[in-house]
Design a protein around this motif. Structure first.
Motif, PDB file in Angstrom:
ATOM      1  N   PHE A  98       0.871  -1.172   0.000  1.00  0.00           N
ATOM      2  CA  PHE A  98       0.000   0.000   0.000  1.00  0.00           C
ATOM      3  C   PHE A  98       0.906   1.219   0.000  1.00  0.00           C
ATOM      4  O   PHE A  98       1.808   1.320   0.852  1.00  0.00           O
ATOM      5  CB  PHE A  98      -0.892   0.044   1.247  1.00  0.00           C
ATOM      6  CG  PHE A  98      -2.018  -0.963   1.255  1.00  0.00           C
ATOM      7  CD1 PHE A  98      -2.242  -1.822   0.187  1.00  0.00           C
ATOM      8  CD2 PHE A  98      -2.861  -1.048   2.349  1.00  0.00           C
ATOM      9  CE1 PHE A  98      -3.276  -2.748   0.211  1.00  0.00           C
ATOM     10  CE2 PHE A  98      -3.906  -1.962   2.385  1.00  0.00           C
ATOM     11  CZ  PHE A  98      -4.115  -2.808   1.320  1.00  0.00           C
ATOM     12  N   ILE A 134      -3.073   3.182   4.702  1.00  0.00           N
ATOM     13  CA  ILE A 134      -1.779   2.496   4.638  1.00  0.00           C
ATOM     14  C   ILE A 134      -1.389   2.012   6.030  1.00  0.00           C
ATOM     15  O   ILE A 134      -1.013   0.851   6.219  1.00  0.00           O
ATOM     16  CB  ILE A 134      -0.699   3.427   4.059  1.00  0.00           C
ATOM     17  CG1 ILE A 134      -1.014   3.764   2.595  1.00  0.00           C
ATOM     18  CG2 ILE A 134       0.684   2.775   4.166  1.00  0.00           C
ATOM     19  CD1 ILE A 134      -0.122   4.851   2.014  1.00  0.00           C
ATOM     20  N   GLY A 146       3.923  -0.731   3.885  1.00  0.00           N
ATOM     21  CA  GLY A 146       3.332   0.518   3.431  1.00  0.00           C
ATOM     22  C   GLY A 146       4.410   1.524   3.127  1.00  0.00           C
ATOM     23  O   GLY A 146       5.486   1.499   3.735  1.00  0.00           O
TER      24      GLY A 146
END
Length: 299
Positions: A98, A134, A146
């Motif tokens: 992410f 995230i 992330g």
């Protein structure tokens, strides 16, 4: 208490669908068989996990807690499998990332291209997400790592700094702000801006900063990439706040002027977020090492 990994994976499929029928299909089960497995899991836990109606399913509070644990358990199982493949620990596995807008559009494609070319057994799922999503994704195990910019409030996570991101103002050559050495955000609000698409991390961040001033961001058009933002600016459609790396690169081929933003938040540290670095499989640790060794894209 004994947990069947197949039941946990089924529960994740249903929760993410969110439909028992679609979740069962992903698990290669009939809806009736999937329903029986979920009922058995609920009986074992002594808690209701799903609310069912003709629109689909919704997780109960107990279901939300189980989903978080199930994701972590299944991700660790996947890590274990990837460590014992024919390719070796660093050359195989699946990595979910992410990341914010700048990472997804500016530097990750190039980094991942070289990384994946050297590791044919590795696959990557790269998703653009807002900063809060995230952090939440790493915490609940729905992503392996992330990538975020700016201050991080992430108790329980390891924060690994790897580069610096600077936001600047890009304007057409000849614009009245082009002669300024630096500008405040407030100075830009008298002009129409070119923005990124809804849901982009940068647009959400800028709106928060503008709202903090008690103002509104006037968007003339929203586009899907920094190159498109710069083309609109070059054509005189508006001005835009973008990463310095993108502004400098596109100013080499477009008639753009780059002006420094005199704001404390304009310089943002880029960080990688993980739950526990040493617990990650070799392929993910290798990607993190690659990211941290890359030259700063903003320079």
């Amino acid at each position: 208490m004994h947990f069947d990994l197949a039941d946990l994976r089924l529960f994740i499929h249903i929760a993410e669908a969110p439909s028992l029928t679609q979740g069962a299909r992903r698990a290669f089960l009939s809806p009736a068989a999937a329903s029986a497995r979920i009922k058995a899991l609920e009986g074992q836990l002594g808690s209701r996990l799903l609310y069912r109606d003709n629109r689909g399913v919704e997780l109960t509070p107990a279901g939300q807690r189980l989903l978080q644990h199930a994701r972590l358990i299944m991700r660790q199982v996947d890590y274990l499998k990837s460590e014992f493949t024919d390719y070796g620990a660093e050359a195989a596995g699946h990595i979910r990332i992410f990341a914010n807008t700048t990472a997804v559009t500016e530097f990750l494609p190039e980094v991942l291209a070289g990384f994946l070319a050297d590791r044919p057994g590795v696959t990557v799922d790269l998703q653009e997400r807002l900063s809060r999503d995230i952090v939440r994704g790493v915490l609940d195990g729905s992503t392996d790592l992330g990538i975020i910019a700016g201050p991080v409030q992430a108790p329980g996570l390891q924060v690994l700094h790897f580069s610096t991101d600077r936001l600047v103002l890009a304007v057409p050559v000849g614009h009245e702000l082009a002669a300024r050495e630096r500008v405040k955000l407030h100075d830009t609000l008298a002009f129409q801006h070119i923005g990124l698409h809804e849901g982009s991390t940068l647009l959400s961040f800028l709106r928060e900063r503008v709202e903090h001033l008690g103002e509104q961001l006037s968007l003339r058009i929203q586009v899907s990439s920094f190159e498109a933002v710069c083309r609109m600016i070059e054509a005189g459609v508006g001005i835009g706040i973008i990463p310095e790396s993108a502004a400098r690169r596109h100013s080499r081929t477009m008639r753009l002027a780059v002006v420094e933003l005199d704001e404390p938040w304009a310089v943002r540290e880029r960080s990688i977020l993980v739950r526990e670095l040493e617990a990650l499989p070799g392929s993910i640790r290798a990607l993190i090492a690659t990211l941290r060794q890359e030259p700063d894209p903003a320079r």
